[in-house]
Design a protein around this motif. Structure first.
Motif, mmCIF file in Angstrom:
data_model
loop_
_atom_site.group_PDB
_atom_site.id
_atom_site.type_symbol
_atom_site.label_atom_id
_atom_site.label_comp_id
_atom_site.label_asym_id
_atom_site.label_seq_id
_atom_site.Cartn_x
_atom_site.Cartn_y
_atom_site.Cartn_z
ATOM 1 N N LEU A 16 3.000 -12.773 -1.173
ATOM 2 C CA LEU A 16 2.582 -11.391 -0.962
ATOM 3 C C LEU A 16 3.788 -10.478 -0.724
ATOM 4 C CD1 LEU A 16 0.203 -9.447 -0.704
ATOM 5 C CD2 LEU A 16 0.116 -9.988 1.736
ATOM 6 N N CYS A 17 4.744 -10.948 0.061
ATOM 7 C CA CYS A 17 5.938 -10.139 0.320
ATOM 8 C C CYS A 17 6.757 -9.961 -0.963
ATOM 9 C CB CYS A 17 6.790 -10.790 1.405
ATOM 10 S SG CYS A 17 6.106 -10.621 3.069
ATOM 11 N N ALA A 18 6.816 -10.984 -1.803
ATOM 12 C CA ALA A 18 7.525 -10.862 -3.076
ATOM 13 C C ALA A 18 6.833 -9.835 -3.970
ATOM 14 C CB ALA A 18 7.587 -12.224 -3.763
ATOM 15 N N ALA A 19 5.499 -9.871 -4.003
ATOM 16 C CA ALA A 19 4.751 -8.887 -4.802
ATOM 17 C C ALA A 19 4.969 -7.479 -4.269
ATOM 18 C CB ALA A 19 3.263 -9.237 -4.791
ATOM 19 N N ALA A 20 5.003 -7.339 -2.932
ATOM 20 C CA ALA A 20 5.235 -6.028 -2.333
ATOM 21 C C ALA A 20 6.625 -5.514 -2.666
ATOM 22 C CB ALA A 20 5.046 -6.113 -0.819
ATOM 23 N N ALA A 21 7.618 -6.403 -2.642
ATOM 24 C CA ALA A 21 8.990 -6.004 -2.974
ATOM 25 C C ALA A 21 9.092 -5.538 -4.423
ATOM 26 C CB ALA A 21 9.949 -7.165 -2.719
ATOM 27 N N THR B 30 0.822 -1.206 0.000
ATOM 28 C CA THR B 30 0.000 0.000 0.000
ATOM 29 C C THR B 30 0.860 1.262 0.000
ATOM 30 O OG1 THR B 30 -0.185 -0.145 2.421
ATOM 31 C CG2 THR B 30 -1.973 -1.087 1.112
ATOM 32 N N ALA B 31 2.066 1.175 0.584
ATOM 33 C CA ALA B 31 2.984 2.315 0.507
ATOM 34 C C ALA B 31 3.454 2.515 -0.928
ATOM 35 C CB ALA B 31 4.180 2.086 1.428
ATOM 36 N N ALA B 32 3.751 1.421 -1.623
ATOM 37 C CA ALA B 32 4.227 1.521 -3.009
ATOM 38 C C ALA B 32 3.181 2.141 -3.918
ATOM 39 C CB ALA B 32 4.620 0.132 -3.519
ATOM 40 N N VAL B 33 1.905 1.885 -3.651
ATOM 41 C CA VAL B 33 0.834 2.475 -4.453
ATOM 42 C C VAL B 33 0.883 3.999 -4.376
ATOM 43 C CG1 VAL B 33 -1.675 2.674 -4.707
ATOM 44 C CG2 VAL B 33 -0.644 0.445 -4.242
ATOM 45 N N GLN B 34 1.387 4.527 -3.257
ATOM 46 C CA GLN B 34 1.412 5.979 -3.064
ATOM 47 C C GLN B 34 2.461 6.677 -3.936
ATOM 48 O OE1 GLN B 34 0.907 7.335 1.121
ATOM 49 N NE2 GLN B 34 0.685 5.165 1.602
ATOM 50 N N PHE B 35 3.308 5.937 -4.603
ATOM 51 C CA PHE B 35 4.161 6.554 -5.609
ATOM 52 C C PHE B 35 3.303 7.119 -6.747
ATOM 53 C CE2 PHE B 35 7.607 3.787 -3.899
ATOM 54 C CZ PHE B 35 8.562 4.774 -3.715
ATOM 55 N N VAL B 36 2.135 6.519 -6.927
ATOM 56 C CA VAL B 36 1.229 6.938 -8.006
ATOM 57 C C VAL B 36 0.016 7.684 -7.449
ATOM 58 C CG1 VAL B 36 -0.172 6.150 -9.939
ATOM 59 C CG2 VAL B 36 1.963 4.964 -9.385
ATOM 60 N N LEU B 37 -0.590 7.131 -6.397
ATOM 61 C CA LEU B 37 -1.779 7.729 -5.786
ATOM 62 C C LEU B 37 -1.385 8.287 -4.427
ATOM 63 C CD1 LEU B 37 -4.329 4.875 -6.605
ATOM 64 C CD2 LEU B 37 -3.897 6.964 -7.925
ATOM 65 N N LEU B 38 -1.113 9.583 -4.370
ATOM 66 C CA LEU B 38 -0.550 10.186 -3.168
ATOM 67 C C LEU B 38 -1.505 10.149 -1.982
ATOM 68 C CD1 LEU B 38 1.300 13.307 -4.634
ATOM 69 C CD2 LEU B 38 2.114 10.960 -4.352
ATOM 70 N N GLU B 39 -2.794 10.167 -2.233
ATOM 71 C CA GLU B 39 -3.781 10.195 -1.153
ATOM 72 C C GLU B 39 -4.342 8.812 -0.858
ATOM 73 O OE1 GLU B 39 -4.148 12.809 0.575
ATOM 74 O OE2 GLU B 39 -2.967 14.110 -0.728
ATOM 75 N N PHE B 40 -3.584 7.795 -1.180
ATOM 76 C CA PHE B 40 -4.076 6.431 -1.034
ATOM 77 C C PHE B 40 -4.013 5.947 0.416
ATOM 78 C CE2 PHE B 40 -3.567 1.744 -1.385
ATOM 79 C CZ PHE B 40 -4.744 1.460 -2.069
ATOM 80 N N HIS B 41 -3.318 6.694 1.295
ATOM 81 C CA HIS B 41 -3.112 6.179 2.648
ATOM 82 C C HIS B 41 -4.424 5.962 3.391
ATOM 83 C CE1 HIS B 41 -3.404 10.524 3.304
ATOM 84 N NE2 HIS B 41 -3.788 10.245 4.527
ATOM 85 N N GLY B 42 -5.461 6.790 3.083
ATOM 86 C CA GLY B 42 -6.754 6.593 3.726
ATOM 87 C C GLY B 42 -7.380 5.260 3.339
ATOM 88 N N ALA B 43 -7.328 4.959 2.035
ATOM 89 C CA ALA B 43 -7.850 3.667 1.568
ATOM 90 C C ALA B 43 -6.983 2.520 2.068
ATOM 91 C CB ALA B 43 -7.909 3.662 0.044
ATOM 92 N N ALA B 44 -5.683 2.778 2.205
ATOM 93 C CA ALA B 44 -4.776 1.725 2.679
ATOM 94 C C ALA B 44 -5.129 1.285 4.091
ATOM 95 C CB ALA B 44 -3.332 2.219 2.617
ATOM 96 N N LYS B 45 -5.593 2.215 4.910
ATOM 97 C CA LYS B 45 -5.966 1.868 6.283
ATOM 98 C C LYS B 45 -7.119 0.866 6.321
ATOM 99 C CE LYS B 45 -4.444 6.149 8.522
ATOM 100 N NZ LYS B 45 -3.453 5.528 9.409
ATOM 101 N N SER B 46 -7.985 0.914 5.319
ATOM 102 C CA SER B 46 -9.079 -0.051 5.284
ATOM 103 C C SER B 46 -8.562 -1.463 5.059
ATOM 104 C CB SER B 46 -10.082 0.328 4.192
ATOM 105 O OG SER B 46 -9.500 0.211 2.902
ATOM 106 N N LEU B 47 -7.382 -1.553 4.441
ATOM 107 C CA LEU B 47 -6.786 -2.860 4.184
ATOM 108 C C LEU B 47 -5.938 -3.320 5.357
ATOM 109 C CD1 LEU B 47 -6.385 -5.149 2.136
ATOM 110 C CD2 LEU B 47 -4.470 -3.850 1.178
ATOM 111 N N ARG C 63 10.053 -1.685 -5.566
ATOM 112 C CA ARG C 63 11.183 -1.398 -6.454
ATOM 113 C C ARG C 63 10.716 -0.713 -7.732
ATOM 114 N NH1 ARG C 63 14.245 -7.249 -5.586
ATOM 115 N NH2 ARG C 63 14.902 -6.832 -3.424
ATOM 116 N N ALA C 64 9.560 -1.119 -8.229
ATOM 117 C CA ALA C 64 9.021 -0.470 -9.427
ATOM 118 C C ALA C 64 8.681 0.985 -9.131
ATOM 119 C CB ALA C 64 7.782 -1.217 -9.921
#
Length: 261
Positions: free
Chosen positions: A241-246, A160-177, A250-251
Motif C-alpha cells: 500500500l505504501c509503495a502504491a501511495a508513493a 488520498t492526498a495524491a487523488v486531490q491532484f485530480v479531484l480537488l474536493e476529494f478530501h471529504g470522501a477521503a475522510k470516509s476512508l 510521484r505521478a
C-alpha cells in the motif's frame, strides 16, 4: 527536515503554554469518547459480535494507536486540494524541501499528540484484562500490528492526498476512508456483513490494520475462512500500500500543471 519543521511549529505553539496544554487535554478527551461509547455498549450487552469487552477494547486500542500515529505524522496532507485550488502549492514546490514533508508538518500542533493518550491507556488496560495465553509470538505481534497498521493508514493518507491532484474536493470522501476506516477497525468484523468484510479485506485492506493479526493474538477463527497466513500478512500489505501511495504521489507531482489562476 521533518523533525526540524515540526520543532519550529512546536516552539511557536509553546509561546502559549496554557493554551497548548488545554488543547492537548481537550483533544485527548474528545478522542477518548469512542472508548466511552464502547464501554456504554457493554453496559447493555455482555458480548459484541462474539467478543467480550476486553477484546473489543484491545481492537480499539490497536486501531486508535495506529491511526493516531499516522494522523499526527501525515494527517495534514489532506489539505493538498486546498493548496492546488488556491495556487499555494506552486510556492511549496519551489522550496528546497520535499512537498510531502511540508504538507505533513504544516501548522503542526502538539495538541494532535493528545490523540495518542486514550489509545495508549486503553490498550495498556486491555492487555492486562484480555484472556490470552501469551507466547513470544503473540507478544511480538503487538508492536508489529501497531507498526503495520500505522503504515497502512499512512499509505491511505498519502494515497488520498495524491487523488486531490485530480479531484480537488476529494478530501471529504477521503475522510470516509481514513477516519471512517479507523472507526470501523475499532470493532470486530463479525458485527458487519460478510460483503463488507470481504471489501475491507480484498479491496480496501483495513482488515489488516488490526483485525487479522488480532485473530492470531486472540486465537479466534477467521469468519471468512482465510488461511492462517493471512494473520501475518499485515507488514506485506502495508509495504504494498505504501509503495502504491508513493507511485501515486510521484505521478501526481509529475503531472501537476499549476492551478491556472
Amino acid at each position: 527536515m521533518y523533525g526540524l519543521l515540526v520543532w519550529t511549529w512546536v516552539r511557536a505553539a509553546a509561546q502559549y503554554p496554557v493554551s497548548m496544554v488545554l488543547l492537548s487535554l481537550a483533544t485527548a478527551v474528545v478522542t477518548g469518547l469512542d472508548a466511552a461509547a464502547i464501554a456504554l455498549l457493554f453496559s447493555r450487552a455482555p458480548r459484541i459480535g462474539g467478543f467480550d469487552a476486553s477484546e473489543v477494547l484491545f481492537l480499539y486500542g490497536t486501531s486508535a494507536l495506529s491511526f493516531g500515529i499516522s494522523d499526527v505524522a501525515l494527517g495534514t496532507t489532506e489539505r493538498l486540494g486546498f493548496h492546488v485550488r488556491e495556487g499555494s502549492l506552486d510556492a511549496i514546490l519551489v522550496r528546497p524541501v520535499s512537498p510531502l514533508v511540508q504538507l505533513a508538518t504544516e501548522e503542526f500542533s502538539p495538541r494532535r499528540i493528545g490523540k495518542l493518550v486514550p489509545a495508549v491507556l486503553v490498550l495498556a488496560f486491555a492487555l492486562t484484562r484480555v484472556d490470552v495465553a501469551w507466547t513470544p509470538g503473540r507478544v511480538a505481534m503487538i508492536p508489529v500490528m501497531v507498526a503495520s497498521g500505522t503504515a497502512i493508514f499512512a499509505g491511505f493518507w498519502v494515497l488520498t492526498a495524491a487523488v486531490q491532484f485530480v479531484l480537488l474536493e476529494f478530501h471529504g470522501a477521503a475522510k470516509s476512508l481514513t477516519y471512517g476506516g479507523a472507526f470501523l477497525s475499532q470493532y470486530p468484523m463479525t458485527v458487519f456483513g460478510r460483503d463488507l468484510v470481504r471489501g475491507v479485506t480484498f479491496v480496501v485492506p483495513l482488515a489488516f490494520v488490526n483485525w487479522q493479526p488480532a485473530l492470531y493474538v486472540l486465537d479466534r477463527p477467521d469468519p471468512l475462512g482465510l488461511p492462517d497466513a493471512a494473520r501475518f500478512a499485515s507488514p506485506l500489505v502495508a509495504a504494498v500500500l505504501c509503495a502504491a501511495a508513493a507511485l501515486a504521489w510521484r505521478a501526481g507531482l509529475r503531472h501537476y500543471r499549476s492551478t491556472g489562476s
